[in-house]
Design a protein around this motif. Sequence first.
Motif, short mmCIF file in Angstrom:
data_model
loop_
_atom_site.label_atom_id
_atom_site.label_comp_id
_atom_site.label_asym_id
_atom_site.label_seq_id
_atom_site.Cartn_x
_atom_site.Cartn_y
_atom_site.Cartn_z
N ASN A 375 -10.19 13.94 -10.56
CA ASN A 375 -8.79 13.53 -10.58
C ASN A 375 -7.87 14.72 -10.37
O ASN A 375 -8.30 15.87 -10.29
CB ASN A 375 -8.46 12.78 -11.89
N ALA A 376 -6.58 14.43 -10.27
CA ALA A 376 -5.60 15.47 -9.94
C ALA A 376 -5.61 16.59 -10.97
O ALA A 376 -5.50 17.78 -10.62
CB ALA A 376 -4.20 14.85 -9.85
N GLU A 377 -5.74 16.23 -12.22
CA GLU A 377 -5.75 17.23 -13.29
C GLU A 377 -6.93 18.18 -13.12
O GLU A 377 -6.80 19.41 -13.22
CB GLU A 377 -5.83 16.50 -14.63
N ALA A 378 -8.09 17.61 -12.86
CA ALA A 378 -9.29 18.43 -12.69
C ALA A 378 -9.20 19.29 -11.43
O ALA A 378 -9.70 20.43 -11.41
CB ALA A 378 -10.53 17.54 -12.62
N GLN A 379 -8.57 18.78 -10.39
CA GLN A 379 -8.43 19.55 -9.15
C GLN A 379 -7.61 20.82 -9.39
O GLN A 379 -7.93 21.88 -8.84
CB GLN A 379 -7.77 18.68 -8.08
N ILE A 380 -6.59 20.71 -10.20
CA ILE A 380 -5.78 21.89 -10.52
C ILE A 380 -6.53 22.79 -11.48
O ILE A 380 -6.59 24.02 -11.29
CB ILE A 380 -4.42 21.46 -11.11
N ARG A 381 -7.12 22.22 -12.52
CA ARG A 381 -7.80 23.04 -13.52
C ARG A 381 -9.00 23.79 -12.93
O ARG A 381 -9.27 24.94 -13.28
CB ARG A 381 -8.23 22.17 -14.71
N GLY A 382 -9.70 23.14 -12.01
CA GLY A 382 -10.82 23.81 -11.37
C GLY A 382 -10.37 24.92 -10.45
O GLY A 382 -10.87 26.05 -10.51
N MET A 383 -9.40 24.62 -9.57
CA MET A 383 -8.95 25.63 -8.60
C MET A 383 -8.25 26.79 -9.30
O MET A 383 -8.50 27.96 -8.97
CB MET A 383 -8.02 24.99 -7.56
N GLU A 384 -7.39 26.49 -10.27
CA GLU A 384 -6.75 27.59 -10.98
C GLU A 384 -7.77 28.37 -11.79
O GLU A 384 -7.65 29.60 -11.95
CB GLU A 384 -5.63 27.08 -11.89
N VAL A 421 -5.30 15.98 -2.95
CA VAL A 421 -6.09 17.15 -3.33
C VAL A 421 -5.51 18.41 -2.70
O VAL A 421 -5.51 19.49 -3.32
CB VAL A 421 -7.57 16.96 -2.95
N ILE A 422 -5.00 18.31 -1.49
CA ILE A 422 -4.38 19.48 -0.85
C ILE A 422 -3.07 19.83 -1.54
O ILE A 422 -2.75 21.01 -1.74
CB ILE A 422 -4.20 19.21 0.66
N GLN A 423 -2.31 18.83 -1.93
CA GLN A 423 -1.09 19.10 -2.70
C GLN A 423 -1.42 19.86 -3.99
O GLN A 423 -0.75 20.84 -4.34
CB GLN A 423 -0.38 17.80 -3.05
#
Length: 643
Positions: A375-384, A421-423
């Motif tokens: 999900n969006a939250e995980a996409q940010i937490r993983g990439m950051e 996901v790109i956002q």
Amino acid sequence: MKYTLAFLLFSFQILIAQKTIPNASRTEDWKGFEQEHFKFEGREAWIKLPKNAKSNKPWVWRAHFPDWHTSIDSILLERGFHIAYINTNDMFGSPEAMQIWDDFYDYLTKEKQFAPKVALEGVSRGGLYIYAWAKRNPLKVSCIYAEAPVCDFKSWPMKHGSQADKEVLFKSYDFNEATALKYTDNPLNNLNGLAACGVPILHAICLEDSIVPNEENTFRLVENYIKLGGKVTVWPMTKGEKKLNGHHFDIENPFGIADFIESNSLLNASVLPSTKYHSFGGGLQNSFLKFKNGGTAKVAFLGGSITENPGWRDKVSQFLSEKFPQTKFEFINAGISSTGSTPGAFRLEKDVLSKGKIDLLFEEAAVNDFTNGFNAEAQIRGMEGIVRHALLENPLMDIVMMHFVDPEKMAEYNAGKVPEVIQNHNKVAAAYNLGVINLAQEVTERIKAGEFNWKDDFKNLHPSTFGQEVYFRSIKDFLNAQFVDTETMPKLHELPEPVDAFSYFGGKEMSIKNASKLKNWEIQEAWNPNDNVSTRKQFVNIPALISTSAGASFSLDFKGKAIGICIASGPDAGILEYKIDGKKYSPLDLYTQWSSFLHLPWYLMFDDELKDKKHKLEVTISNNKNPKSQGTACRIFYFLVNE
């Protein structure tokens, strides 16, 4: 003294111009056409100008012996072509020569606005140059025309040439005779990219040539190219006088050759610029300075299967090694199929940072973060988690974020939307001032513009050979735009406040041997599946905590803000029931849509919003199971902790 912004910008443009515009020398008449002679990077160069140039400025680039058989030049000049040449003679198409050619191409296409695709023309040893550059840049080549070309320097000069020519070859490549004989990247080798990009080839030969024998050169290249699906034509020149043991001969039909060059130069004349899809952020000055100054350097590639598999990554490694020959590179392939940013955040320490000080990191996760349903939250937490952890480890590390393409992203871009996901990944890139290469958008818009198509050319989210060349061209253009002298000292990358305080920048993989109170669990020191189901090579022959029994349980004491597991999710994957710090049990289904045919490395979080303190995890295998699963198994490779 005060300066206006306009004056400063003008001054900066003058400095750039002084660096890139070559020294003018002289202009002369050449058979009724204007020929400009100038120095480029200290080397003699010239351009022959048509009287009436075509609007898209098609051009021919001549290699060694540019004054040989110029009737074709005259015909093409009459038809609106430019002819260009730079003197890299006696460099035998070496990597050093190719760097000069790259710079000359950039000058002609950017400053002179020549067409983005060039027709390459090589005579004799000129074949070494045109094929070396074409294989490095197949999407920038419209066609290749060669006359009696050297296609293997083991034939000429090593077998049929002079000792003096051999010595020049050895010097150009830093070879001795033994290493030259083992060389495997002559023009007739590694033609996959050229064939995939559909570059047509025409050779003019003499059947009696014993200086550059066809059996050792043209005929072998033609055979290899046709086997790869390449389009190639050979015209034997049988009329007229033959000199130098058949190596010098008359061209019987220069108009036909000019037709070949013209017809192929006008196809796909419009090519979108890669720079449209690049965001440079804070730049790559730290890695550029490190590479330029020599010594040793480490470059890491972190991502999924599109990173792990051969293709763009290998070409980027070759490009860096050749652009900075004074530097000894270590390239770290940390790509693992099926993994996205959450796995990347937790395996970063082991798979990348443990290898030493990283100077440049390439990161991609957009395909798997979407495909695997994060999900969006995980996409940010993983990439950051990846970005911040990397910069905490080495604040001088440069990072390039890439977004690769898949059909779903294409559909969203074509509908006028930016994929979520790109956002989300771009939010991290913007916060940390990172450079971004948006290959998802680039491929979509190139297809829409008619440059190529998905079904026949790109073929899959795992790119074809052609698709790999599309990726590499864009990455190379991005790097070349960044690798310029603007700073003299490296600068620390500043760390902003976290985008998400629960991002996984303290992520690490904890040993399964930390589990306690094991009931019906065992540790296999070198797990391998025994059911003939596929695996990922990085997740076999390693320790695994395993149970196939409902009711099996264990406990784990840990400290941090998150806890999860890395497992093999195969056909018999079960359901876990877990609780943290004595709270109510919650279920976690281990079965995935791929489990029926793959022991998938799967990263699952039990909770990632815990207080940063000591915690206790308790896990039991449920009596329930997914209807599609064949059992109640759990195979754990690592615990995932965000400290």
